[in-house]
Design a protein around this motif. Sequence first.
Motif, PDB file in Angstrom:
ATOM      1  N   SER A  26       0.814  -1.456   0.065  1.00 31.86           N
ATOM      2  CA  SER A  26       0.223   0.113   0.911  1.00 31.86           C
ATOM      3  C   SER A  26       1.088   1.290  -0.257  1.00 31.86           C
ATOM      4  N   GLN A  27       1.982   0.691   0.051  1.00 27.30           N
ATOM      5  CA  GLN A  27       3.156   2.646  -0.214  1.00 27.30           C
ATOM      6  C   GLN A  27       3.284   2.617  -1.482  1.00 27.30           C
ATOM      7  N   ALA A  28       4.037   3.696  -1.679  1.00 23.55           N
ATOM      8  CA  ALA A  28       4.478   4.281  -3.153  1.00 23.55           C
ATOM      9  C   ALA A  28       5.635   4.201  -3.564  1.00 23.55           C
ATOM     10  N   VAL A  29       6.085   3.501  -4.087  1.00 21.33           N
ATOM     11  CA  VAL A  29       7.357   3.638  -4.462  1.00 21.33           C
ATOM     12  C   VAL A  29       7.391   4.315  -6.407  1.00 21.33           C
ATOM     13  N   ALA A  30       9.080   4.642  -6.117  1.00 22.39           N
ATOM     14  CA  ALA A  30       9.563   5.032  -7.244  1.00 22.39           C
ATOM     15  C   ALA A  30      10.718   4.685  -7.901  1.00 22.39           C
ATOM     16  N   PHE A  31      10.838   4.149  -8.945  1.00 22.69           N
ATOM     17  CA  PHE A  31      12.131   4.370  -9.850  1.00 22.69           C
ATOM     18  C   PHE A  31      12.757   4.939 -10.571  1.00 22.69           C
ATOM     19  N   TRP A  32      13.432   5.164 -11.033  1.00 26.82           N
ATOM     20  CA  TRP A  32      14.899   6.613 -11.810  1.00 26.82           C
ATOM     21  C   TRP A  32      15.774   5.676 -12.595  1.00 26.82           C
ATOM     22  N   CYS A  33      15.431   5.771 -14.190  1.00 26.90           N
ATOM     23  CA  CYS A  33      16.599   5.677 -15.077  1.00 26.90           C
ATOM     24  C   CYS A  33      16.914   6.428 -15.919  1.00 26.90           C
ATOM     25  N   ASP A  34      18.382   6.366 -15.839  1.00 29.74           N
ATOM     26  CA  ASP A  34      19.058   7.432 -16.673  1.00 29.74           C
ATOM     27  C   ASP A  34      19.563   6.627 -17.987  1.00 29.74           C
ATOM     28  N   PRO A  35      18.714   6.715 -19.141  1.00 24.70           N
ATOM     29  CA  PRO A  35      19.112   5.791 -20.175  1.00 24.70           C
ATOM     30  C   PRO A  35      20.698   7.116 -20.845  1.00 24.70           C
ATOM     31  N   ILE A  36      21.985   6.074 -21.410  1.00 26.93           N
ATOM     32  CA  ILE A  36      23.004   6.099 -22.843  1.00 26.93           C
ATOM     33  C   ILE A  36      22.613   7.635 -22.909  1.00 26.93           C
ATOM     34  N   SER A  37      23.232   8.794 -22.900  1.00 28.66           N
ATOM     35  CA  SER A  37      23.622   9.721 -23.411  1.00 28.66           C
ATOM     36  C   SER A  37      22.627   9.588 -25.648  1.00 28.66           C
ATOM     37  N   GLY A  38      21.659  10.369 -25.603  1.00 29.75           N
ATOM     38  CA  GLY A  38      21.434   9.844 -26.828  1.00 29.75           C
ATOM     39  C   GLY A  38      20.031   8.567 -27.521  1.00 29.75           C
ATOM     40  N   HIS A  39      19.818   7.701 -26.568  1.00 32.25           N
ATOM     41  CA  HIS A  39      19.632   7.294 -26.720  1.00 32.25           C
ATOM     42  C   HIS A  39      18.190   7.603 -26.819  1.00 32.25           C
ATOM     43  N   ALA A  40      17.097   7.181 -27.829  1.00 27.91           N
ATOM     44  CA  ALA A  40      15.681   7.826 -28.046  1.00 27.91           C
ATOM     45  C   ALA A  40      14.520   7.058 -27.543  1.00 27.91           C
ATOM     46  N   THR A  41      15.292   5.665 -26.965  1.00 32.22           N
ATOM     47  CA  THR A  41      14.269   5.039 -26.752  1.00 32.22           C
ATOM     48  C   THR A  41      14.160   4.296 -25.710  1.00 32.22           C
ATOM     49  N   LEU A  42      13.328   4.473 -24.393  1.00 36.87           N
ATOM     50  CA  LEU A  42      13.612   3.879 -23.237  1.00 36.87           C
ATOM     51  C   LEU A  42      12.288   3.217 -23.175  1.00 36.87           C
ATOM     52  N   TYR A  43      12.947   1.777 -22.611  1.00 40.42           N
ATOM     53  CA  TYR A  43      12.346   0.585 -21.736  1.00 40.42           C
ATOM     54  C   TYR A  43      12.246   0.210 -20.160  1.00 40.42           C
ATOM     55  N   TRP A  44      10.627   0.336 -19.976  1.00 43.45           N
ATOM     56  CA  TRP A  44      11.442   0.263 -18.922  1.00 43.45           C
ATOM     57  C   TRP A  44      10.146  -1.599 -18.643  1.00 43.45           C
ATOM     58  N   TYR A  45      11.443  -2.985 -18.221  1.00 38.37           N
ATOM     59  CA  TYR A  45      11.236  -4.635 -17.817  1.00 38.37           C
ATOM     60  C   TYR A  45      10.671  -4.545 -16.289  1.00 38.37           C
ATOM     61  N   ARG A  46       9.716  -5.171 -16.442  1.00 32.27           N
ATOM     62  CA  ARG A  46       9.101  -6.090 -15.139  1.00 32.27           C
ATOM     63  C   ARG A  46       9.706  -7.796 -15.245  1.00 32.27           C
ATOM     64  N   GLN A  47      10.793  -8.042 -14.270  1.00 24.93           N
ATOM     65  CA  GLN A  47      11.252  -9.508 -14.065  1.00 24.93           C
ATOM     66  C   GLN A  47      10.565 -10.550 -13.129  1.00 24.93           C
ATOM     67  N   ILE A  48       9.791 -10.644 -12.530  1.00 21.63           N
ATOM     68  CA  ILE A  48       9.863 -11.641 -11.477  1.00 21.63           C
ATOM     69  C   ILE A  48      10.856 -12.608 -11.231  1.00 21.63           C
ATOM     70  N   LEU A  49      10.762 -13.303 -10.560  1.00 21.31           N
ATOM     71  CA  LEU A  49      11.958 -13.986  -9.844  1.00 21.31           C
ATOM     72  C   LEU A  49      11.715 -15.619 -10.859  1.00 21.31           C
ATOM     73  N   GLY A  50      12.648 -16.284 -11.133  1.00 19.36           N
ATOM     74  CA  GLY A  50      11.846 -17.433 -12.105  1.00 19.36           C
ATOM     75  C   GLY A  50      12.089 -16.906 -13.886  1.00 19.36           C
ATOM     76  N   GLN A  51      11.090 -16.265 -14.155  1.00 16.53           N
ATOM     77  CA  GLN A  51      10.949 -15.437 -15.670  1.00 16.53           C
ATOM     78  C   GLN A  51      11.638 -15.013 -15.732  1.00 16.53           C
ATOM     79  N   GLY A  52      11.165 -14.377 -17.294  1.00 17.57           N
ATOM     80  CA  GLY A  52      11.910 -14.011 -18.332  1.00 17.57           C
ATOM     81  C   GLY A  52      11.557 -12.036 -18.012  1.00 17.57           C
ATOM     82  N   PRO A  53      12.480 -11.492 -18.487  1.00 19.36           N
ATOM     83  CA  PRO A  53      11.695  -9.995 -18.526  1.00 19.36           C
ATOM     84  C   PRO A  53      10.258  -9.566 -18.911  1.00 19.36           C
ATOM     85  N   GLU A  54       9.688  -8.886 -18.419  1.00 16.57           N
ATOM     86  CA  GLU A  54       8.706  -8.619 -19.445  1.00 16.57           C
ATOM     87  C   GLU A  54       8.278  -7.039 -19.883  1.00 16.57           C
ATOM     88  N   LEU A  55       7.990  -6.598 -20.909  1.00 13.99           N
ATOM     89  CA  LEU A  55       7.872  -5.553 -20.868  1.00 13.99           C
ATOM     90  C   LEU A  55       6.695  -4.878 -20.672  1.00 13.99           C
TER      91      LEU A  55
END
Lengths: 116, 115
Positions: free
Chosen positions: B16-45
Amino acid sequence: AQTVTQSQPEMSVQEAETVTLSCTYDTSESDYYLFWYKQPPSRQMILVIRQEAYKQQNATENRFSVNFQKAAKSFSLKISDSQLGDAAMYFCAYCSSLEYGNKLVFGAGTILRVKS
Amino acid sequence: EAEVAQSPRYKITEKSQAVAFWCDPISGHATLYWYRQILGQGPELLVQFQDESVVDDSQLPKDRFSAERLKGVDSTLKIQPAELGDSAMYLCASSLGVTNTGELFFGEGSRLTVL
């Protein structure tokens, strides 16, 4: 929707030996890309090798090579002369050439352990 | 060597708490993705940005998740309220553009544990 299956949750190999990781995928598309990504413990995931589906020749990158069987929808990774630094989680991934953007569909991964 | 930066590396929160994550991509990279990886599974977009615009958020649980990339550079992923099932590794990745070469550059991830 495309799916990627890695049937080996865990594999082990002796240092300097060869190991093959398996991957199968399901798609109705004829043009796509396949990848193997490596995720070392507590480190970022990196691209190991890429295969374009329209190319018949199997991709190679130093000790890493693939066996791409398009008709069978199979894409295995062979690691030769295994080194301790190869220990990691390996993910097979699919990318459609039709969809906008580099949207990767990942398999569940294979943990590779290297024994000295 | 340029890398994708993510913070925090680890986050433990109560449900029930709030949480935030921050990402700084490689300079000049126009496309940014957030994936979630649950333990034992592959990343999901979860969400994909092209510059400051969302191009795909079809798998983002919008009732509790939000993502923004206001100036087309760094990005924030927020979860409010957090649920037990949100425990996972949240991976940020970037690429030069949207041509389908498939080479994404990943950060080390933010591991979330919800108690």
